[in-house]
Design an enzyme around this catalytic site. Structure first.
Site, PDB file in Angstrom:
ATOM      1  CE1 TYR A 118      50.082  -4.987 -14.037  1.00  0.00           C
ATOM      2  CE2 TYR A 118      48.909  -3.616 -12.226  1.00  0.00           C
ATOM      3  CZ  TYR A 118      50.384  -4.280 -13.173  1.00  0.00           C
ATOM      4  OH  TYR A 118      51.266  -3.096 -12.347  1.00  0.00           O
TER       5      TYR A 118
ATOM      6  CG  HIS B 292      58.507   1.485 -10.998  1.00  0.00           C
ATOM      7  ND1 HIS B 292      57.144   2.902 -10.664  1.00  0.00           N
ATOM      8  CD2 HIS B 292      57.864   0.659 -11.454  1.00  0.00           C
ATOM      9  CE1 HIS B 292      56.345   2.850 -11.255  1.00  0.00           C
ATOM     10  NE2 HIS B 292      56.902   1.456 -12.231  1.00  0.00           N
TER      11      HIS B 292
ATOM     12  CG  ASP C  73      53.132  -0.708 -16.582  1.00  0.00           C
ATOM     13  OD1 ASP C  73      52.059  -1.252 -15.368  1.00  0.00           O
ATOM     14  OD2 ASP C  73      53.133   0.208 -15.677  1.00  0.00           O
ATOM     15  CG  HIS C  74      48.549  -0.119 -15.443  1.00  0.00           C
ATOM     16  ND1 HIS C  74      48.828   1.279 -14.340  1.00  0.00           N
ATOM     17  CD2 HIS C  74      49.886  -0.927 -14.217  1.00  0.00           C
ATOM     18  CE1 HIS C  74      49.522   1.806 -13.083  1.00  0.00           C
ATOM     19  NE2 HIS C  74      50.129   0.212 -13.261  1.00  0.00           N
TER      20      HIS C  74
ATOM     21  CG  HIS D  83      57.334  -0.975 -15.151  1.00  0.00           C
ATOM     22  ND1 HIS D  83      57.233  -0.467 -15.051  1.00  0.00           N
ATOM     23  CD2 HIS D  83      57.983  -1.859 -15.816  1.00  0.00           C
ATOM     24  CE1 HIS D  83      57.052  -1.468 -13.797  1.00  0.00           C
ATOM     25  NE2 HIS D  83      57.854  -2.356 -14.195  1.00  0.00           N
TER      26      HIS D  83
ATOM     27  CB  CYS E 288      57.369   2.967 -14.683  1.00  0.00           C
ATOM     28  SG  CYS E 288      55.748   3.392 -15.398  1.00  0.00           S
TER      29      CYS E 288
HETATM   30  C1  DNO Z   1      52.126  -0.512 -10.421  1.00  0.00           C
HETATM   31  C2  DNO Z   1      53.849  -1.093 -10.590  1.00  0.00           C
HETATM   32  C3  DNO Z   1      53.925  -0.373  -9.553  1.00  0.00           C
HETATM   33  C4  DNO Z   1      55.542  -1.254  -9.601  1.00  0.00           C
HETATM   34  C5  DNO Z   1      55.868  -1.173  -7.756  1.00  0.00           C
HETATM   35  C6  DNO Z   1      57.702  -1.000  -7.948  1.00  0.00           C
HETATM   36  O1  DNO Z   1      51.542  -1.345 -11.562  1.00  0.00           O
HETATM   37  O2  DNO Z   1      54.108  -0.566 -11.623  1.00  0.00           O
HETATM   38  O3  DNO Z   1      52.946  -1.075  -7.957  1.00  0.00           O
HETATM   39  O4  DNO Z   1      55.320  -2.666  -9.150  1.00  0.00           O
HETATM   40  O5  DNO Z   1      55.847   0.661  -7.926  1.00  0.00           O
HETATM   41  O6  DNO Z   1      58.406  -0.848  -7.035  1.00  0.00           O
END
Ligand code: DNO
Length: 367
Positions: free
Chosen positions: A329, A205, A315-316, A270, A243
């Site tokens: 989340y 990531h 994602d978020h 992501h 991401c």
């Molecule tokens: C945040 C996530 C990160 C991700 C880690 C992967 O929301 O995208 O915490 O899970 O960095 O190791």
């Protein structure tokens, strides 16, 4: 594109598996054993337990996020070998229960960092916010004291990381970016062969945000560095969790170019938007292209054009409709995110089919 949704576990999430099941086109959960400390072996029975829970709703468990990497590995300490052995065992156990992708990161000490978890947006929702000057000016040791003196928990940070923070900062004092690269290479050289045998894709990531924070080095920040990562161990099992939100916080990062260059090494995407301000601050908006600074439409188009068959997750999300949830989340905005991503994807798919039909008609009519 295989759509998946992050789920923190039965007693750890406000979102339930039956809710996830009802989000259109969602086939699996992205999960982890969050109570285990980095470096521990994930026991087979615990993994099996999650599989059984997901099975009840017809959801798969093929993507894990994250198996966190012990700090001793990132620091390159002699004790790293034991932790690497444990990591290999975890890979084996996960493969046995059907896991295909393992997301992880190589950020020293902290995972993702924000200064405000509930910053109001114009529409009355709240979202994760990063105030650059605040982090830039923060003395890490002051931060340690602040955290020690409160019952604060940080998103994405395991509680045990918050203990011994001072010692960790000390340990990293002399670790340069090049040291971090060496330590990552050492780690990958050992675990990638194991991942290969078990048909697992490791997917690193990006650092979030993609620049050094609190004086700690960060290397997973830009296209050039991801290119370098892929050559550390040249294997299909050495891949990227691309991401868009993490990388997109730096306007110099061109995510579409990255997808075009790394397509066959991105097992996990992501996809989210972020609005960047001129002073370097950023806030996480809805997934819609027009709401932020990241070209989500172009990103989905690039995945589609490259025939992406990997896993993707929204994602978020913002916190909307008074939802109380883990920061970033919740159910609602991430579910809206999924519908936006599918809307774009389906439109690109239809366009492709129409184009194909037209070429077929043309070639038939010229015969
Ligand atoms: C945040 C996530 C990160 C991700 C880690 C992967 O929301 O995208 O915490 O899970 O960095 O190791």
């Amino acid at each position: 594109m295989k759509m998946v949704f992050r789920w923190y576990g039965e007693n750890n999430d406000t979102v339930s598996l039956d809710q996830i099941k009802q989000i259109p086109g969602t086939e699996g959960i992205v999960w982890a054993l969050h109570d285990l400390a980095a470096g521990e072996v994930w026991p087979l029975e615990r993994i099996q337990e999650v599989k059984e829970q997901a099975d009840q709703y017809g959801l798969h468990i093929e993507v894990v996020e994250s198996v966190n990497v012990h700090e001793d590995i990132k620091l390159g300490l002699p004790s790293r070998d034991q932790y690497i052995e444990n990591y290999k065992k975890t890979i084996e156990n996960l493969a046995q229960i059907g896991v295909k992708v393992i997301c992880y990161n190589f950020m020293p000490v902290f995972d993702w960092t924000r200064t405000d978890l509930y910053k109001p947006l114009e529409d009355g929702s709240t979202a994760l916010f990063y105030e650059k000057s605040k982090v830039d000016q923060m003395d890490p040791y002051e931060l340690v004291e602040k955290i020690a003196g409160s019952d604060v928990t940080m998103p994405g940070w395991e509680p045990e990381r918050l203990k011994n923070l001072s010692a960790l900062f000390d340990a990293y004092k002399h670790v340069t970016e090049e040291d971090l690269w060496d330590n990552l290479k050492y780690f990958l050289e050992q675990i990638i062969p194991v991942a290969e045998i078990h048909d697992i894709k490791m997917a690193i990531h990006p650092d979030d945000p993609p620049w050094p924070v609190f004086g700690l080095p960060r290397i997973m920040t830009c296209q050039e560095n991801f290119r370098r990562l892929l050559t550390l161990v040249d294997s299909p099992s050495n891949g990227i969790t691309l991401c868009s939100g993490s990388l997109g916080a730096n306007p110099d990062n061109h995510i579409v170019n990255m997808i075009n260059e790394f397509a066959d090494r991105i097992p996990f995407a992501h996809i989210r938007n972020v609005r960047i301000y001129e002073n370097g601050d950023f806030i996480e908006t809805s997934h819609r292209t027009q709401d932020g600074s990241v070209d989500i439409t172009g990103i989905v188009e690039a995945y589609h054009q490259n025939g992406f068959t990997g896993y993707a997750r929204p994602d978020h999300g913002r916190h909307i409709w008074n939802e109380e949830c883990r920061p970033g989340y919740g159910l609602y905005d991430r579910a809206l995110g999924i519908m936006y991503l599918w809307g774009l994807w389906d439109a690109f798919e239809r366009r492709k089919q129409n184009e194909l039909a037209q070429t077929t008609t043309k070639s038939v009519s010229t015969i």
